[in-house]
Design a protein around this motif. Sequence first.
Motif, mmCIF file in Angstrom:
data_model
loop_
_atom_site.group_PDB
_atom_site.id
_atom_site.type_symbol
_atom_site.label_atom_id
_atom_site.label_comp_id
_atom_site.label_asym_id
_atom_site.label_seq_id
_atom_site.Cartn_x
_atom_site.Cartn_y
_atom_site.Cartn_z
ATOM 1 N N ASP A 1 -53.045 -49.541 34.218
ATOM 2 C CA ASP A 1 -55.017 -49.749 34.823
ATOM 3 C C ASP A 1 -55.258 -50.564 33.523
ATOM 4 N N GLU A 2 -56.663 -51.555 34.102
ATOM 5 C CA GLU A 2 -57.163 -52.281 33.235
ATOM 6 C C GLU A 2 -57.543 -51.816 31.758
ATOM 7 N N PRO A 3 -57.681 -52.425 31.069
ATOM 8 C CA PRO A 3 -57.361 -53.923 30.406
ATOM 9 C C PRO A 3 -55.814 -53.270 30.088
ATOM 10 N N ASN A 4 -55.240 -52.270 30.012
ATOM 11 C CA ASN A 4 -53.855 -51.996 30.028
ATOM 12 C C ASN A 4 -52.403 -52.275 30.969
ATOM 13 N N ARG A 5 -52.787 -53.619 32.239
ATOM 14 C CA ARG A 5 -52.214 -53.962 33.114
ATOM 15 C C ARG A 5 -50.735 -54.677 32.738
ATOM 16 N N ARG A 6 -50.006 -54.368 32.836
ATOM 17 C CA ARG A 6 -48.536 -55.444 32.493
ATOM 18 C C ARG A 6 -48.192 -55.507 33.552
ATOM 19 N N VAL A 7 -47.441 -56.674 32.882
ATOM 20 C CA VAL A 7 -46.136 -57.694 33.708
ATOM 21 C C VAL A 7 -44.768 -56.244 34.301
ATOM 22 N N VAL A 8 -43.946 -55.925 34.818
ATOM 23 C CA VAL A 8 -42.566 -55.897 34.688
ATOM 24 C C VAL A 8 -41.887 -56.820 35.453
ATOM 25 N N ILE A 9 -40.797 -57.242 35.318
ATOM 26 C CA ILE A 9 -39.242 -57.822 35.338
ATOM 27 C C ILE A 9 -38.543 -57.290 35.451
ATOM 28 N N LYS B 1 -31.678 -54.673 32.921
ATOM 29 C CA LYS B 1 -33.158 -53.288 32.454
ATOM 30 C C LYS B 1 -33.644 -54.746 32.591
ATOM 31 N N GLU B 2 -35.246 -54.013 33.456
ATOM 32 C CA GLU B 2 -36.308 -54.167 33.429
ATOM 33 C C GLU B 2 -36.780 -54.448 32.166
ATOM 34 N N VAL B 3 -37.943 -55.473 31.665
ATOM 35 C CA VAL B 3 -38.995 -55.744 30.906
ATOM 36 C C VAL B 3 -39.994 -55.664 30.722
ATOM 37 N N VAL B 4 -40.567 -54.429 30.043
ATOM 38 C CA VAL B 4 -42.171 -54.383 30.371
ATOM 39 C C VAL B 4 -43.220 -54.985 29.415
ATOM 40 N N LEU B 5 -43.502 -56.246 29.732
ATOM 41 C CA LEU B 5 -44.851 -57.231 28.986
ATOM 42 C C LEU B 5 -45.852 -56.298 28.486
ATOM 43 N N GLU B 6 -46.829 -56.985 27.747
ATOM 44 C CA GLU B 6 -47.930 -56.616 26.952
ATOM 45 C C GLU B 6 -48.724 -56.173 27.861
ATOM 46 N N PRO B 7 -49.711 -55.374 27.475
ATOM 47 C CA PRO B 7 -50.952 -56.024 28.263
ATOM 48 C C PRO B 7 -51.667 -57.174 28.157
ATOM 49 N N MET B 8 -51.864 -58.250 29.763
ATOM 50 C CA MET B 8 -52.466 -59.259 29.787
ATOM 51 C C MET B 8 -53.599 -59.461 30.877
ATOM 52 N N SER B 9 -54.648 -60.139 30.122
ATOM 53 C CA SER B 9 -55.956 -60.380 31.248
ATOM 54 C C SER B 9 -55.169 -60.759 32.683
ATOM 55 N N PRO B 10 -55.798 -60.830 33.964
ATOM 56 C CA PRO B 10 -55.173 -60.736 35.288
ATOM 57 C C PRO B 10 -55.317 -62.645 35.493
ATOM 58 N N HIS B 11 -55.585 -63.356 34.685
ATOM 59 C CA HIS B 11 -54.797 -65.274 34.860
ATOM 60 C C HIS B 11 -53.766 -65.072 33.984
ATOM 61 N N GLU B 12 -54.105 -64.331 32.876
ATOM 62 C CA GLU B 12 -52.246 -64.136 32.322
ATOM 63 C C GLU B 12 -50.920 -63.749 33.465
ATOM 64 N N ARG B 13 -51.259 -62.535 33.563
ATOM 65 C CA ARG B 13 -50.142 -61.925 34.734
ATOM 66 C C ARG B 13 -49.608 -62.900 35.756
ATOM 67 N N LYS B 14 -50.924 -63.337 36.558
ATOM 68 C CA LYS B 14 -50.550 -64.326 38.014
ATOM 69 C C LYS B 14 -49.855 -65.535 37.102
ATOM 70 N N ILE B 15 -49.663 -66.159 36.286
ATOM 71 C CA ILE B 15 -49.375 -66.892 35.536
ATOM 72 C C ILE B 15 -47.702 -66.488 35.773
ATOM 73 N N ILE B 16 -47.290 -65.264 35.090
ATOM 74 C CA ILE B 16 -45.774 -64.747 34.968
ATOM 75 C C ILE B 16 -45.466 -65.048 36.035
ATOM 76 N N HIS B 17 -46.172 -64.164 36.826
ATOM 77 C CA HIS B 17 -45.400 -63.719 38.566
ATOM 78 C C HIS B 17 -45.238 -65.347 39.120
#
Length: 224
Positions: A213-221, A181-197
């Motif tokens: 959309d910012e500021p609620n953009r999230r990373v999905v794994i 199952k996919e995981v949706v992370l909490e909203p993060m800054s662009p810099h922190e999302r880049k670390i995950i990616h």
Amino acid sequence: MKKIVASGKTIEDAVQNGLTELQVSADRVNVTVLEKPSKGLFGLIGARAAKVELVIVPAVEQEKASEPAVAAEAVRDPLHETERFISEVARTMGLDITITRNDSKEGLVLALSGGGDLGMLIGRRGQTLDALQYLTNIVANRYSNSHLRIVLDAEDFRERRRKTLEDLSDRLAGHVIRTRKEVVLEPMSPHERKIIHSQLQNHAKVKTFSKGDEPNRRVVITLK
């Protein structure tokens, strides 16, 4: 020669306040801008009003010029002004800090250290530090002829946060593989999302993308 220093929320307000105090019209004075206004952190911390000096023009000079002359500001060093701004914010919060400059591939790092609780400058998950970094870049580029990229750090928070996010990425990737199952992370800054990616970009079984959309953009794994 009569002169006064006046202040206001904007330069225009400061000039008008000075004219009111002198009881003269704008064509009777020379104006020198001493300080530009600054809203400060969150509009509260380190706020600074505009400050101008008004000098009444002698009658002889007044005949030569019908409009007020605004003296040019002295050239200011952008990094000096930036560090002065950060120090003022810190003092407002009751902190005495030292600022160290370090170059990095992401830009010029201003590392903050000193006595007191620097956690106040970092905030929850670095939110206060990020906000101060945003304002710091505005100040730096206000006085610079070329674009400056300032990274603000305190107590090695950036490196510690990067390691935390990389470890989190690996754990959540394992969770996605086990549960399918996919995981949706909490909203993060662009810099922190880049670390995950970056941490999972070469993973054999999962992939990442961002949504929202910012500021609620999230990373999905999710699974590949």
